[in-house]
Design an enzyme around this catalytic site. Sequence first.
Site, PDB file in Angstrom:
ATOM      1  N   GLN B 346       0.864  -1.166   0.000  1.00 29.04           N
ATOM      2  CA  GLN B 346       0.000   0.000   0.000  1.00 29.04           C
ATOM      3  C   GLN B 346       0.905   1.221   0.000  1.00 29.04           C
ATOM      4  O   GLN B 346       1.954   1.202   0.644  1.00 29.04           O
ATOM      5  CB  GLN B 346      -0.834  -0.022   1.277  1.00 29.04           C
ATOM      6  N   THR B 515      -0.370  -3.096   7.788  1.00 28.47           N
ATOM      7  CA  THR B 515      -0.341  -4.555   7.706  1.00 28.47           C
ATOM      8  C   THR B 515      -1.236  -5.007   6.545  1.00 28.47           C
ATOM      9  O   THR B 515      -1.760  -6.101   6.534  1.00 28.47           O
ATOM     10  CB  THR B 515      -0.649  -5.129   9.101  1.00 28.47           C
ATOM     11  N   HIS B 516      -1.398  -4.123   5.570  1.00 31.44           N
ATOM     12  CA  HIS B 516      -2.305  -4.376   4.450  1.00 31.44           C
ATOM     13  C   HIS B 516      -1.535  -4.918   3.252  1.00 31.44           C
ATOM     14  O   HIS B 516      -1.373  -4.249   2.245  1.00 31.44           O
ATOM     15  CB  HIS B 516      -3.033  -3.083   4.076  1.00 31.44           C
ATOM     16  N   ILE B 517      -1.095  -6.154   3.386  1.00 31.15           N
ATOM     17  CA  ILE B 517      -0.395  -6.833   2.293  1.00 31.15           C
ATOM     18  C   ILE B 517      -1.425  -7.668   1.545  1.00 31.15           C
ATOM     19  O   ILE B 517      -2.268  -8.303   2.183  1.00 31.15           O
ATOM     20  CB  ILE B 517       0.706  -7.747   2.856  1.00 31.15           C
TER      21      ILE B 517
END
Lengths: 222, 587
Positions: B346, B515-517
């Site tokens: 992101q 933590t937006h993988i």
Amino acid sequence: MRRRHFLTVSVASVGGLLIYSLDRRPHRVLAQERLSLGSIRIDLRHFTESEALDVAAAAARILPSDESGPGASEAGVVVYIDRQLAGPYGRDKYRYSVGPFAEGAPEQGYQGRESPRDIYRQGLARIAGMARLQPAAQDQLLRTLEDTLFFNLLRTHTIEGMFCDPMHGGNIDMIGWQWIGFPGPRMSYRDEIEQYHGLPFRPKPLSLAQVLGKRVKPSEEE
Amino acid sequence: MKTLPATDVVIIGAGWTGLTMAKELASRTSWNVLALERGPARKTSDYLDDMDELDYAIRLRMMQDIADETVTFRHTPRDRALPVRQYGSFLPGTGVGGAGEHWSGISYRYLPDAFDLLTRTVEKHGVKRLPEDHSIQDWGVAYDELEPYYARTEAMMGISGKAGNLRGRRIEGGNVFEGLRSGEYPTPPMKTPYLAALFEEATRRLGYHPYPLPAATTSQAYKNPDGISRAGCSYCGYCERFGCMIGAKAQPTNTLLPVLNKRKNFTLKTGAWVRRIVVEGGAKGGQARGVEYVDPSGREFFQPAEIVFLASWTLNNTRLLLLSKIGDPYRPDTGQGTVGKNLTHQVSIPAAMAFFDKPLNRFMGAGSAGIAVNDFDGDVFDHSNLPFLRGGSLYTVCYGFRPMANFGLLPATVKARWGSEWKKQALHYYDRTGRISFYGEHLAYRHNYMDLDPLYKDRNGDPLLRLTLDWRDNERGMAQFMSSKAVEIARAMGAREITPFPGLKRYDATRYQSTHIQGGAIMGSNPAQSVVNRYLQHWRVSNLFVLGASAFPQNPSGNPTLTAVALTYRTAGVVIDRYRKRPGALA
């Protein structure tokens, strides 16, 4: 078994005697019973006494005790660092430490083999005798170390020890929190969050143990 | 290895997607549902003790144990991958609830055109505007199909917010750029902290459309359709990296687990680290027979099951497929294979640091207490003279400013890093520092992908996942443009000094971004280009479903949880209504 080491400090130099008012002006409280102690002995878990004095001297140059308020000495930063190095953090429990080790790009992060304990061991060799130097000479020595891993770790740990919950050994009597106006853990700001717009909200800080009415086990005691 | 009694359903991972699936299946069918969670059990009362910055926010008590397992990382296939030895750019959770326990709770829906990104972008801008090396794909599901499930997810979590597009009617004060909503948010917006109020006033004056962030930290007491009641948020500031001690933040442990604990056909096993999904019948079209796991004492088990749901977070989903040799690993040189394809993160940057004269009391707040503008989101603004496609949200959130992490954030004019002068400035700015953040889309590229590392292993001796990931000019151009907008906003907010974002260079695994993988087991309508079909069912192994943001073909800017759970609800419905009666391929 490691021989027991103590850090002996004058009560006048540690937190609890300096009380900061809400507008951050220091007031020295001369409590008779505390003065009569003269000095106190703090159990060391990792450092020897002379190592502790050198680390304390270095931390006190990063956050000095001066006209802007208390510093690393009053907060007991060295006690915090001693406990962290003695515990799981010091022996690298929070890191993937499997080899092979290789130099990488900066964006790949720290790739060294050395644990925080190892880095301090190397750094302590560079600052041996620091405690006996004058402040200007201490600063001069630290400037030669500014780019080292050790100095950056020490700087980070000094900030941590200044503002940690007192259960971790630093921020004695919440002197760091009082100084910056951080209330510590607090159950609710529901009534204040829309009221104090542009106005400082500076209640007297409480530690986690005071808020909960019980002791919490910190990670360094795992 | 001991073989255990068979179960109807096994779910790998007890986070948001795994336990949402468990709740639906255990409530609406008579199937025996077993969830295997690698980490410890968790409950709300555990979090009473957690208001400690050191142990939770710095030593990261709620995260996966990085000493046991990490990922390796490199920028390009030509570079040497090295282990991410300390957590940096993202924080995988562990334990019951997964990362859904320590999340901030910002709960966006994605823009409608994000789901048909390739089609819409080509239509509007032409093929030539697509970046060289891109691997953008459509999702195979449309926003309109997902809308009812978004609404269900919001109702389950009690999301606070204000609609900006209610059944097509644009409403000022909400996000007027959002897709059509069938209903208002379940609870009203959160209170507005001071910094966010400054941002709201300034952005409105600049002609933008500010709105309160949609928040899973619910603004008031709320009872959801499953009968679960939660308290309203107290703005204590311990959300992000912490579990909520009063249960105001929707977490799997306070929202799903209480429902599941009443179901006799549901079992949760903690300390169960799944190492393989066992498939029989070959690569063409096998069936999953169950999973192998190891417990903390090292004992190994085979758990047979009729249906397997893989719900162990983005990176572990991909890794388990690769370790289990299910599907063809993606190869960037040929573009063949699918597992590990389209890794995205992101564009998450501090777009401007703003330093004010007045104190901000930023220790008050919640992970999602803030205000955003989406005037530069997706394709809602004119890109014709800009060097990039797409966009995202500019926002400010008062998540609970913590002193260890933030003491010493100073304007660029202060050069000292230690000593009296630094200390004096750090004291002055400590509670006068604000941040305008930006969350932007990360497009998919052919050479950003995952595979197994040839060298480094986890505690069990299994290869680590290897990430090959770097930014391209699209993200760099976007970051620069958004930073310039953030600086204008900061100026309008009355900031005395402003530090713009220095610019995206190479992907930095040491800087926390989010933590937006996403990606690795992406969904789609073509088995040659995706791992799972539009129902998150594996194309070749029809009794295996892969849940979570691993299915997103690329990152659509906002926080992924709401979409990951909405997709899970949709899959649960199809499994119960169609698959249960006639097992086999659903698409």
